[in-house]
Design a protein around this motif. Structure first.
Motif, PDB file in Angstrom:
ATOM      1  N   LYS A 107       0.828  -1.352  -0.014  1.00 21.21           N
ATOM      2  CA  LYS A 107       0.146  -0.042   0.286  1.00 21.21           C
ATOM      3  C   LYS A 107       0.769   1.235  -0.013  1.00 21.21           C
ATOM      4  O   LYS A 107       0.409   2.352  -0.537  1.00 21.21           O
ATOM      5  N   ARG A 108       1.986   1.255   0.495  1.00 21.23           N
ATOM      6  CA  ARG A 108       2.984   2.110   0.739  1.00 21.23           C
ATOM      7  C   ARG A 108       3.325   2.719  -0.710  1.00 21.23           C
ATOM      8  O   ARG A 108       3.229   3.952  -1.176  1.00 21.23           O
ATOM      9  N   VAL A 109       3.797   1.703  -1.660  1.00 21.41           N
ATOM     10  CA  VAL A 109       4.231   1.821  -2.912  1.00 21.41           C
ATOM     11  C   VAL A 109       3.038   2.412  -4.071  1.00 21.41           C
ATOM     12  O   VAL A 109       3.332   3.058  -4.914  1.00 21.41           O
ATOM     13  N   TYR A 110       1.903   1.455  -3.558  1.00 24.21           N
ATOM     14  CA  TYR A 110       0.579   2.023  -4.577  1.00 24.21           C
ATOM     15  C   TYR A 110       0.471   3.485  -4.343  1.00 24.21           C
ATOM     16  O   TYR A 110      -0.009   4.317  -5.360  1.00 24.21           O
ATOM     17  N   LEU A 111       0.553   3.892  -3.237  1.00 21.27           N
ATOM     18  CA  LEU A 111       0.333   5.540  -2.994  1.00 21.27           C
ATOM     19  C   LEU A 111       1.393   6.310  -3.602  1.00 21.27           C
ATOM     20  O   LEU A 111       1.061   7.202  -4.066  1.00 21.27           O
ATOM     21  N   LEU A 112       2.608   6.007  -3.661  1.00 24.21           N
ATOM     22  CA  LEU A 112       3.664   6.485  -4.356  1.00 24.21           C
ATOM     23  C   LEU A 112       3.248   6.497  -5.903  1.00 24.21           C
ATOM     24  O   LEU A 112       3.432   7.750  -6.656  1.00 24.21           O
TER      25      LEU A 112
END
Length: 407
Positions: A44-49
């Motif tokens: 989820k952190r990378v998807y947000l980036l």
């Protein structure tokens, strides 16, 4: 790492060299050329980036229809610098080596920063030396210096940098001396150093780092006795905010953080920021720019009708409110979610010491970016997103980033 070192050592003096942007462009090309073998952490952190990169591109296209492309591009890079984190996935096999080189940069940072500061203050040649843009080569933003001092200190404490005991004491003197200087010029930098250090020590599970700190503590009074007179004897001109090195200014900076009744430039600076920040909150959370913000390309100083002597200032001294003003409330809340996903991990007992150390570094960056234009430019964004990428790569491929060099 060479370009990274230039930005750490020279800061604002090479901010207009566009070397960081050149490295970023080269990294994107390498990702494309190695797309078949490119592996990345998908959570989820990378998807947000990825979402930030996507939404910035939409805002970029919209911005170029109304403003010049250079201004729009400059504003868009507040999120495009995220690509540095993705570039680090190209170097999963070389990550321990790259981190070792990064530690070498921070090994010498206190000495280089001290020599640069004194050279700029006392040697006329360096005070007039300009290579890129209109900034002096050795000109260093104090808040940025405090963040890098923290990184250097925490790498020493965790044993990633090998030095003799004699050098360790000299390094401690330099760090404290520079901390006094940065604390005089920058309240945000002082808070970034102190709060990040306290948070790290509170949640740290590493006994060795605390033992080294205990060793520092035994000599702390002696080091301060040596360092403080050097700080008091450093006689330099007032900076652009009217702040001058000395015990009085240092005391005022500390007191002004909690006391709103301090008069003078410190109070004026605080009020100036709060007035601007309140305007942004009003026209976003309670105004017409709630959903979409004002966009990219315009100077917020002009559109928000802010009176300032800084002709180059275009955005508020707060990265989070800059996001709010330009992208609106929804994107601002997504940014807060991204921060939350990281900082909640600091209490995770399963988090290893290396990841905790990187989180503490990120906290220092975020605190300083709350009071200065920091992550909008390469001086802050290049190291910040590189460290984020290193953390992601180590987490994805379970790379054990134990102390490479024994302290």
């Amino acid at each position: 790492m060479f370009v990274y070192a230039l930005y750490v050592f020279f800061n604002k003096g090479i901010s207009y060299s566009f070397l960081a942007e050149g490295v970023l462009a080269l990294g994107v090309v390498l990702i494309f050329l190695n797309r078949k073998s490119y592996k990345i952490l998908l959570d989820k952190r990378v998807y947000l980036l990825l979402f930030f990169l996507f939404i910035t591109t939409i805002y970029f296209i919209r911005g170029t229809m109304n403003f010049d492309w250079f201004s729009v591009t400059r504003d868009a890079f507040m999120f495009y610098y995220i690509l540095f984190a993705f570039i680090m996935f190209l170097f999963q096999d070389e990550l321990p080596y790259l981190f070792k080189r990064l530690c070498l940069i921070y090994k010498w940072f206190p000495l280089v920063a001290c020599v640069s500061f004194l050279s700029l203050a006392y040697v006329p040649f360096f005070s007039a030396l300009k290579i890129f843009g209109n900034n002096h080569l050795l000109l260093y933003k104090s808040g940025d210096m405090a963040v890098h001092l923290f990184i250097s200190s925490i790498l020493f404490l965790n044993g990633y940098i090998q030095v003799s005991k004699r050098f360790l004491i000299v390094n401690a003197v330099l760090v404290i001396y520079l901390f006094f200087i940065t604390s005089t010029y920058s309240r945000g930098g002082m808070l970034a150093f102190i709060l990040a250090f306290c948070i790290y020590l509170y949640f740290s599970k590493e006994i060795k780092g605390k033992a080294i700190l205990s060793t520092y503590g035994k000599y702390l009074l002696i080091i301060i006795i040596i360092t403080f007179p050097l700080f008091l004897m450093t006689n330099v001109k007032e900076n652009f905010q009217g702040r001058k090195l000395g015990i009085d200014q240092l005391k005022e900076n500390i007191v002004s953080i909690v006391n709103p009744n301090i008069e003078g430039t410190l109070s004026d600076n605080k009020i100036w920021r709060l007035v601007w920040w309140s305007k942004i909150v009003q026209y976003t959370f309670g105004g017409e720019y709630f959903l979409q913000g004002k966009g990219l390309g315009m100077s917020l100083v002009a559109t928000d009708e802010i009176i300032t002597d800084d002709a180059e200032l275009r955005s508020p001294h707060n990265f989070h409110l800059n996001i709010l003003a330009r992208f609106g409330v929804p994107i601002f809340l997504v940014w807060l979610c991204w921060l939350f996903f990281h900082f909640k991990k600091i209490r995770d007992k399963k988090e290893n010491q290396f990841q905790l150390m990187i989180l503490a570094m990120m906290i220092a960056f975020i605190i300083n970016a709350t009071f200065d234009v920091f992550l909008e430019g390469p001086m802050g964004a290049f190291p910040f997103w590189t460290l984020v990428g290193i953390s992601y790569v180590a987490d994805t491929f379970e790379i054990q980033m134990t102390p490479i060099l024994k302290s």
